[in-house]
Scaffold this active site. Structure first.
Site, PDB file in Angstrom:
ATOM      1  CB  SER A 186      -0.509  -2.332  -1.453  1.00 23.17           C
ATOM      2  OG  SER A 186       0.100  -1.849  -2.623  1.00 23.17           O
ATOM      3  CE1 TYR A 199       3.882  -5.766  -0.850  1.00 24.68           C
ATOM      4  CE2 TYR A 199       2.737  -4.558  -2.577  1.00 24.68           C
ATOM      5  CZ  TYR A 199       3.260  -4.619  -1.295  1.00 24.68           C
ATOM      6  OH  TYR A 199       3.157  -3.527  -0.458  1.00 24.68           O
TER       7      TYR A 199
HETATM    8  N1  LIG Z   1       6.118   2.047   1.186  1.00 24.88           N
HETATM    9  C1  LIG Z   1       5.157   1.930   0.286  1.00 24.88           C
HETATM   10  O1  LIG Z   1       5.161   2.617  -0.759  1.00 24.88           O
HETATM   11  C2  LIG Z   1       4.020   0.962   0.540  1.00 24.88           C
HETATM   12  C3  LIG Z   1       2.924   1.004  -0.330  1.00 24.88           C
HETATM   13  C4  LIG Z   1       1.856   0.140  -0.089  1.00 24.88           C
HETATM   14  C5  LIG Z   1       1.879  -0.708   0.997  1.00 24.88           C
HETATM   15  N2  LIG Z   1       2.959  -0.744   1.814  1.00 24.88           N
HETATM   16  C6  LIG Z   1       2.941  -1.660   2.959  1.00 24.88           C
HETATM   17  O2  LIG Z   1       3.316  -0.954   4.130  1.00 24.88           O
HETATM   18  C7  LIG Z   1       3.825  -1.873   5.088  1.00 24.88           C
HETATM   19  C8  LIG Z   1       5.125  -1.321   5.654  1.00 24.88           C
HETATM   20  O3  LIG Z   1       6.107  -1.362   4.637  1.00 24.88           O
HETATM   21  P1  LIG Z   1       7.254  -0.253   4.468  1.00 24.88           P
HETATM   22  O4  LIG Z   1       7.055   0.370   3.145  1.00 24.88           O
HETATM   23  O5  LIG Z   1       7.339   0.580   5.661  1.00 24.88           O
HETATM   24  O6  LIG Z   1       8.538  -1.216   4.312  1.00 24.88           O
HETATM   25  P2  LIG Z   1       9.816  -1.441   5.242  1.00 24.88           P
HETATM   26  O7  LIG Z   1      10.486  -0.145   5.562  1.00 24.88           O
HETATM   27  O8  LIG Z   1      10.594  -2.502   4.553  1.00 24.88           O
HETATM   28  O9  LIG Z   1       9.187  -2.005   6.612  1.00 24.88           O
HETATM   29  C9  LIG Z   1       8.657  -3.300   6.703  1.00 24.88           C
HETATM   30  C10 LIG Z   1       8.479  -3.620   8.166  1.00 24.88           C
HETATM   31  O10 LIG Z   1       7.886  -4.921   8.257  1.00 24.88           O
HETATM   32  C11 LIG Z   1       8.623  -5.678   9.182  1.00 24.88           C
HETATM   33  N3  LIG Z   1       8.593  -7.096   8.838  1.00 24.88           N
HETATM   34  C12 LIG Z   1       8.812  -7.694   7.647  1.00 24.88           C
HETATM   35  N4  LIG Z   1       8.741  -9.029   7.769  1.00 24.88           N
HETATM   36  C13 LIG Z   1       8.484  -9.279   9.081  1.00 24.88           C
HETATM   37  C14 LIG Z   1       8.341 -10.467   9.843  1.00 24.88           C
HETATM   38  N5  LIG Z   1       8.430 -11.704   9.290  1.00 24.88           N
HETATM   39  N6  LIG Z   1       8.081 -10.357  11.163  1.00 24.88           N
HETATM   40  C15 LIG Z   1       7.987  -9.148  11.743  1.00 24.88           C
HETATM   41  N7  LIG Z   1       8.120  -7.978  11.074  1.00 24.88           N
HETATM   42  C16 LIG Z   1       8.385  -8.057   9.765  1.00 24.88           C
HETATM   43  C17 LIG Z   1      10.042  -5.128   9.150  1.00 24.88           C
HETATM   44  O11 LIG Z   1      10.659  -5.340  10.420  1.00 24.88           O
HETATM   45  P3  LIG Z   1      11.871  -6.353  10.729  1.00 24.88           P
HETATM   46  O12 LIG Z   1      12.596  -6.589   9.442  1.00 24.88           O
HETATM   47  O13 LIG Z   1      12.687  -5.609  11.759  1.00 24.88           O
HETATM   48  O14 LIG Z   1      11.209  -7.566  11.292  1.00 24.88           O
HETATM   49  C18 LIG Z   1       9.784  -3.642   8.941  1.00 24.88           C
HETATM   50  O15 LIG Z   1       9.602  -2.994  10.182  1.00 24.88           O
HETATM   51  C19 LIG Z   1       3.986  -3.218   4.362  1.00 24.88           C
HETATM   52  O16 LIG Z   1       2.894  -4.065   4.666  1.00 24.88           O
HETATM   53  C20 LIG Z   1       3.939  -2.806   2.897  1.00 24.88           C
HETATM   54  O17 LIG Z   1       3.495  -3.862   2.061  1.00 24.88           O
HETATM   55  C21 LIG Z   1       4.040   0.078   1.617  1.00 24.88           C
END
Ligand SMILES: NC(=O)c1ccc[n+]([C@@H]2O[C@H](COP(=O)([O-])OP(=O)(O)OC[C@H]3O[C@@H](n4cnc5c(N)ncnc54)[C@H](OP(=O)(O)O)[C@@H]3O)[C@@H](O)[C@H]2O)c1
Length: 247
Positions: A138, A152
């Site tokens: 991130s 985080y």
């Molecule tokens: N969106 C942004 O702006 C942003 C920016 C920087 C980094 N990121 C990173 O991108 C990645 C994806 O995030 P997102 O933004 O797409 O958020 P999101 O829509 O909340 O998706 C998070 C995903 O992680 C899975 N997850 C969470 N805890 C888990 C666990 N214990 N076991 C298995 N799966 C788990 C969830 O699946 P289930 O709940 O179905 O298990 C879901 O598919 C993350 O690492 C986040 O930190 C996002």
């Protein structure tokens, strides 16, 4: 190309699955909400019936299950080419406010469980002598972040450091490691947190930048490039009173 994506049930992981399927990749999709994965598989196969999409219910905090699942999928698909360590959570609270549980959960899922996924993937890649490990860090990894972002930011700095260590170790080998540093991209994680920021990329545009960076095999990529690359330069050098406004 056979690609495993964790956290594929929503947000960036689900959209990466759609975009990689369109590029002709076979996929292994993991998350806890397996019914979401089934809907996504149906959607992908409707658009690309020739693709293979295997699913696994996986809680990445169950580390034995992480190793077992990655090995099973590798055997089922006849060799994984790429593993994308994407599952993550955005919980957290200011340190010392009684929410060690939330901060610890964030460190466990985003760092320790991400390490488990890297270990499992690297075992496969070392045995095969090739492979591509991708970790989703991130922009908040670039500096310490105040308040509810502290744990985080630490988790994302930690996994970026592990990926860089691997990159250093693997120079000259056919195993590559990519670290993505996404800025704000619309997903479930941030739909409540920052509904109005003009810096928020749409899920499809943001993930297109991620997919392009992954396909390029870059060691590190800040995505989307605009406005996040210039902001990263500013963020790395800004005094803390400006950094705190970023969170
Ligand atoms: N969106 C942004 O702006 C942003 C920016 C920087 C980094 N990121 C990173 O991108 C990645 C994806 O995030 P997102 O933004 O797409 O958020 P999101 O829509 O909340 O998706 C998070 C995903 O992680 C899975 N997850 C969470 N805890 C888990 C666990 N214990 N076991 C298995 N799966 C788990 C969830 O699946 P289930 O709940 O179905 O298990 C879901 O598919 C993350 O690492 C986040 O930190 C996002």
């Amino acid at each position: 190309m056979k690609t495993l994506i964790t956290g594929a049930s929503s947000g960036l992981g689900a959209e990466m699955a759609r975009q990689f399927a369109a590029l002709g990749h076979d996929l292994a999709l993991c998350a806890r909400r397996v019914e979401r994965l089934e809907e996504l598989r149906a959607e992908i196969l409707a658009a690309h019936p020739e693709r293979t999409v295997v699913l696994r219910a996986l809680d990445v905090d169950d580390h034995d299950a992480v190793f077992r699942t990655v090995r099973e999928i590798d055997a089922e698909l006849g060799g994984l080419d790429r593993v994308i360590v994407n599952a993550g959570i955005g919980e957290g609270a200011p340190i010392g406010t009684g929410r060690f549980d939330a901060n610890r959960r964030t460190l466990v899922t985003n760092l320790v469980s991400a390490l488990a996924q890297c270990e499992a993937a690297m075992e496969i890649f070392r045995a095969a002598g090739r492979g591509h490990l991708v970790v989703v860090s991130s922009m908040s990894a670039l500096r310490g972040m105040p308040g509810s972002m502290a744990a985080y930011a630490a988790s994302k700095a930690g996994i970026a450091s592990i990926a860089e260590s691997l990159r250093a170790e693997l120079i000259g080998q056919d195993i590559s490691v990519t670290t993505l540093f996404p800025g704000y991209i619309r997903s479930e994680m941030n739909e409540k947190a920052a509904p109005t920021t003009p810096l928020m990329a749409s899920t499809s545009d943001g993930v297109r930048a991620m997919v392009r960076a992954i396909e390029s095999g870059a060691g590190e990529a800040i995505v989307p490039a605009w406005p996040w690359r210039p902001l990263a330069v500013a963020l790395r050098h800004a005094p803390l009173r400006l950094v705190r406004r970023f969170a």
